[in-house]
Design a protein around this motif. Structure first.
Motif, PDB file in Angstrom:
ATOM      1  N   UNK A   1      19.372   1.745  40.482  1.00 35.67           N
ATOM      2  CA  UNK A   1      20.176   1.941  41.676  1.00 35.67           C
ATOM      3  C   UNK A   1      20.986   0.683  41.903  1.00 35.67           C
TER       4      UNK A   1
ATOM      5  N   UNK B   1      22.835   5.736  43.037  1.00 33.43           N
ATOM      6  CA  UNK B   1      22.424   5.650  41.646  1.00 33.43           C
ATOM      7  C   UNK B   1      23.516   4.915  40.889  1.00 33.43           C
TER       8      UNK B   1
ATOM      9  N   UNK C   1      24.921   5.178  37.995  1.00 41.80           N
ATOM     10  CA  UNK C   1      26.006   5.951  37.371  1.00 41.80           C
ATOM     11  C   UNK C   1      26.893   6.591  38.428  1.00 41.80           C
ATOM     12  N   UNK C   2      26.300   6.865  39.583  1.00 41.55           N
ATOM     13  CA  UNK C   2      27.112   7.434  40.656  1.00 41.55           C
ATOM     14  C   UNK C   2      28.090   6.391  41.210  1.00 41.55           C
TER      15      UNK C   2
ATOM     16  N   UNK D   1      31.599   7.679  40.500  1.00 42.82           N
ATOM     17  CA  UNK D   1      32.131   8.323  41.694  1.00 42.82           C
ATOM     18  C   UNK D   1      32.040   7.374  42.894  1.00 42.82           C
TER      19      UNK D   1
ATOM     20  N   UNK E   1      36.820   2.004  49.027  1.00 38.29           N
ATOM     21  CA  UNK E   1      38.005   1.557  48.293  1.00 38.29           C
ATOM     22  C   UNK E   1      37.738   0.284  47.510  1.00 38.29           C
TER      23      UNK E   1
ATOM     24  N   UNK F   1      35.936   1.222  44.317  1.00 41.14           N
ATOM     25  CA  UNK F   1      36.853   1.855  43.376  1.00 41.14           C
ATOM     26  C   UNK F   1      37.671   0.808  42.644  1.00 41.14           C
TER      27      UNK F   1
ATOM     28  N   UNK G   1      33.969  19.666  45.649  1.00 45.39           N
ATOM     29  CA  UNK G   1      33.964  18.227  45.381  1.00 45.39           C
ATOM     30  C   UNK G   1      35.396  17.745  45.287  1.00 45.39           C
TER      31      UNK G   1
ATOM     32  N   UNK H   1      37.879  14.031  45.136  1.00 45.66           N
ATOM     33  CA  UNK H   1      37.867  12.588  44.958  1.00 45.66           C
ATOM     34  C   UNK H   1      38.961  11.973  45.817  1.00 45.66           C
ATOM     35  N   UNK H   2      38.610  10.919  46.501  1.00 46.64           N
ATOM     36  CA  UNK H   2      39.618  10.209  47.290  1.00 46.64           C
ATOM     37  C   UNK H   2      39.911   8.896  46.576  1.00 46.64           C
ATOM     38  N   UNK H   3      41.122   8.747  46.121  1.00 49.31           N
ATOM     39  CA  UNK H   3      41.491   7.501  45.465  1.00 49.31           C
ATOM     40  C   UNK H   3      42.241   6.646  46.472  1.00 49.31           C
ATOM     41  N   UNK H   4      41.562   5.594  46.934  1.00 50.17           N
ATOM     42  CA  UNK H   4      42.129   4.818  48.029  1.00 50.17           C
ATOM     43  C   UNK H   4      43.414   4.097  47.651  1.00 50.17           C
TER      44      UNK H   4
ATOM     45  N   UNK I   1      28.069  17.134  36.590  1.00 43.38           N
ATOM     46  CA  UNK I   1      27.782  15.806  37.135  1.00 43.38           C
ATOM     47  C   UNK I   1      27.312  15.882  38.579  1.00 43.38           C
TER      48      UNK I   1
ATOM     49  N   UNK J   1      23.672  16.676  38.338  1.00 43.71           N
ATOM     50  CA  UNK J   1      22.889  15.536  37.850  1.00 43.71           C
ATOM     51  C   UNK J   1      22.904  14.361  38.831  1.00 43.71           C
ATOM     52  N   UNK J   2      23.743  14.445  39.861  1.00 42.68           N
ATOM     53  CA  UNK J   2      23.752  13.381  40.869  1.00 42.68           C
ATOM     54  C   UNK J   2      24.698  12.243  40.555  1.00 42.68           C
ATOM     55  N   UNK J   3      25.455  12.368  39.464  1.00 40.36           N
ATOM     56  CA  UNK J   3      26.418  11.323  39.147  1.00 40.36           C
ATOM     57  C   UNK J   3      27.572  11.371  40.148  1.00 40.36           C
ATOM     58  N   UNK J   4      27.896  12.577  40.604  1.00 37.31           N
ATOM     59  CA  UNK J   4      28.916  12.713  41.636  1.00 37.31           C
ATOM     60  C   UNK J   4      28.244  13.093  42.946  1.00 37.31           C
ATOM     61  N   UNK J   5      28.739  12.534  44.013  1.00 30.89           N
ATOM     62  CA  UNK J   5      28.260  12.917  45.334  1.00 30.89           C
ATOM     63  C   UNK J   5      28.940  14.204  45.770  1.00 30.89           C
TER      64      UNK J   5
ATOM     65  N   UNK K   1      18.017   9.121  46.434  1.00 27.31           N
ATOM     66  CA  UNK K   1      18.150   8.481  45.130  1.00 27.31           C
ATOM     67  C   UNK K   1      16.829   8.486  44.385  1.00 27.31           C
TER      68      UNK K   1
ATOM     69  N   UNK L   1      16.058  11.835  42.968  1.00 35.45           N
ATOM     70  CA  UNK L   1      16.922  12.090  41.817  1.00 35.45           C
ATOM     71  C   UNK L   1      16.421  11.329  40.590  1.00 35.45           C
TER      72      UNK L   1
END
Lengths: 281, 231
Positions: free
Chosen positions: A246, A260, A262-263, A267, A271, A274, B8, B10-13, B50, B53-57, B80, B83
């Motif tokens: 984590x 996590x 990888x999260x 993802x 900002x 990112x 799902x 995605x927000x790209x700031x 994903x 699998x929890x890679x993406x929220x 977490x 998961x």
């Protein structure tokens, strides 16, 4: 139905400020405060409300830019710095029910000597450069209550061997060693009292790639074989990805995101995260 | 397992963008079933896996999974720690890329996965050799680094690593991409074996012919929405 798990280390609302604060910055009213620095009185809010749990056998990564409060957090956890306020509970101490930050210096020292090990970014902070390497390890063992010279020597030699320091150099002083070797002596020292919690502050920064690799392999192996819990601070996302289950992301003293690993990497929500992830080569 | 109205985005700031990846996805997967998802690149196939699998929220929707440890659990809202447990013991993920620690041999990789399950080292060593043999990875490769393997070997190792845990649910992210015919046949045989053992699987495929011969049910996805489900 989730199984109740008791964390090995639990930190709640840890605050650390350098300076007394003033009426403009006490409630962090914006305007006079840029980032975590108050222009009025010069107070630096290094850690603001940091809260996390560390579980058995888990590696928790902490990332963030320089000055985001990572090292201050690590110093606070190891009692190198006194916190402004906040709670810390450790499973091996009074069943994790007493707030360690409120305990006496002796109790803190007990926890530090028996339940924790720390590797500093700068080996000068973690080692006595003019003691022999094995003496450095013995120092930690003595503070953990060992008195038998023979057994300490065996243990020290065993640890130095585990971190690939040649046995014929174990009596040598760390100042004669390369940076990578010093770092490994530090790791051996930190591990000498079989701590359930290991704090690693930028252990691989400044090491060349092959030495970095061997240090990482060593940490991974130790974690797998001894099942210790590790807090790993690094600004190298590659290291975090390899080791951490984590990850917390810190910015200006606050934890802005956690999840996590990888999260966080695939993802990221915030900002800043990112931007950080997209800076990865 | 049941996925309900999954969405799902995605927000790209830094680009001030809001990207909708998938919306209102609903899939029901029965125990022991093999579900295939098809669609163009960028249509949101991987996003679904994903998210599971929890890679993406997940922002909206539920992913109900029947765990042997937790009972019915909503993966979209799982902690977490939950998961991590599920990944270690129940849910496997195989992608076309092999993500491993550098300087870890094939043998250590598989042994490590078994040790995570709480097995003893002796058991893990025996089991590792069995599984590597089963997945037709040559003995000469066992103690070398996977980075040097061919694509097919890497993939088989990847599946092997996921399989040693005997997952209840296996997610396959284009497991046959960039493989030659012979390797595909080998992978297919392995997947069939898993089906016979009762593993529930959810896979993304580009190779429709390959998929059609395996799956029980097929969903096709376009611009983040399902267009059809074929039995």
């Amino acid at each position: 139905m989730s199984v109740l798990e008791v964390p090995v280390l639990s930190v709640k609302q840890l605050n650390k400020q350098y300076g007394n604060g003033c009426s403009t910055c006490n409630y962090m009213k914006l305007g006079k405060v840029t980032k975590n620095y108050c222009h009025e009185c010069g107070t630096v809010y290094a850690c603001r409300g940091v809260t996390f749990d560390l579980h058995h056998g888990e590696v928790l990564g902490i990332v963030g830019e320089s000055g985001s409060g990572k090292s201050t957090l690590m110093k606070s956890l190891y009692f190198d710095e006194e916190v402004t306020d906040g709670d810390m509970y450790v499973a091996g101490f009074e069943d994790g029910k007493k707030n360690l930050f409120m305990e006496s210096a002796q109790k803190k020292r007990f926890v530090r000597n028996h339940l924790m090990g720390k590797v500093y970014q700068n080996p000068i902070l973690g080692l006595k450069m003019n003691f022999s390497s094995i003496g450095n390890i013995a120092e930690k063992l003595i503070s953990a209550g060992n008195r038998h010279v023979g057994s300490m020597e065996t243990r020290g030699a065993e640890l130095l061997e585990a971190v690939n320091i040649p046995i014929h150099r174990m009596k040598e002083e760390p100042r004669n060693f390369s940076g990578g070797m010093q770092q490994r002596v530090q790791i051996a020292k930190a591990l000498s009292n079989n701590p359930p919690i290991l704090l690693l502050d930028e252990v691989t920064t400044g090491l060349d790639l092959s030495v970095q690799a061997s240090v990482l392999d060593l940490i991974k192996g130790l974690q797998r074989d001894l099942n210790i819990s590790i807090v790993l601070v690094s600004h190298d996302l590659g290291v975090i990805r390899m080791l951490a289950d984590r990850t917390l992301v810190m910015l200006e003293g606050k934890v802005i995101e956690q999840g996590l690993t990888d999260q966080i990497l695939e993802d990221p929500q915030h900002s800043y995260t990112q931007q950080l992830v997209h800076s990865l080569l | 397992m049941e996925i309900k109205d999954l969405s799902k985005s995605f927000i790209l700031h830094n680009q001030r963008k809001h990207i909708h990846a998938v919306s209102n996805i609903t899939i029901t997967v029965k125990k022991g079933e093999f579900i295939g998802i098809t669609g163009k690149s960028g249509s949101g196939k991987s996003t679904i896996l994903k998210s599971i699998y929890g890679t993406y929220q997940v922002q909206e929707g539920d992913i109900w999974y029947e765990s042997s440890h937790y009972g019915a659990i909503n993966l979209a809202k799982a902690t977490e720690r939950e998961m991590i447990y599920l990944r270690k013991h129940e849910i496997g993920y195989v992608s076309q890329f092999l993500n491993v620690m550098p300087r870890t041999t094939a043998r250590e990789l598989v042994t490590g996965a078994i040790l995570e399950m709480g097995q003893t080292r002796e058991m893990a060593n025996i089991e590792t050799e069995k599984i590597l043999d089963h997945f037709e990875i040559g003995t000469e490769l066992w103690d070398s680094y996977p980075a040097t393997f061919s694509g097919g070997e890497k993939l088989r190792l990847n599946i092997a690593r996921a399989m040693v845990k005997r997952p209840r649910l296996l997610l396959l992210d284009e497991p046959t991409a960039s493989l030659d015919h012979d390797s595909k046949v080998k992978v297919k045989t392995l997947l069939e074996q898993l089906m016979n053992e009762g593993t529930t699987m959810l896979g993304i495929f580009h190779d429709l012919e390959f998929m059609n011969r395996l799956v029980n049910k097929e969903y096709s996805i376009q611009n983040g929405c399902f267009t059809q489900a074929v039995q």
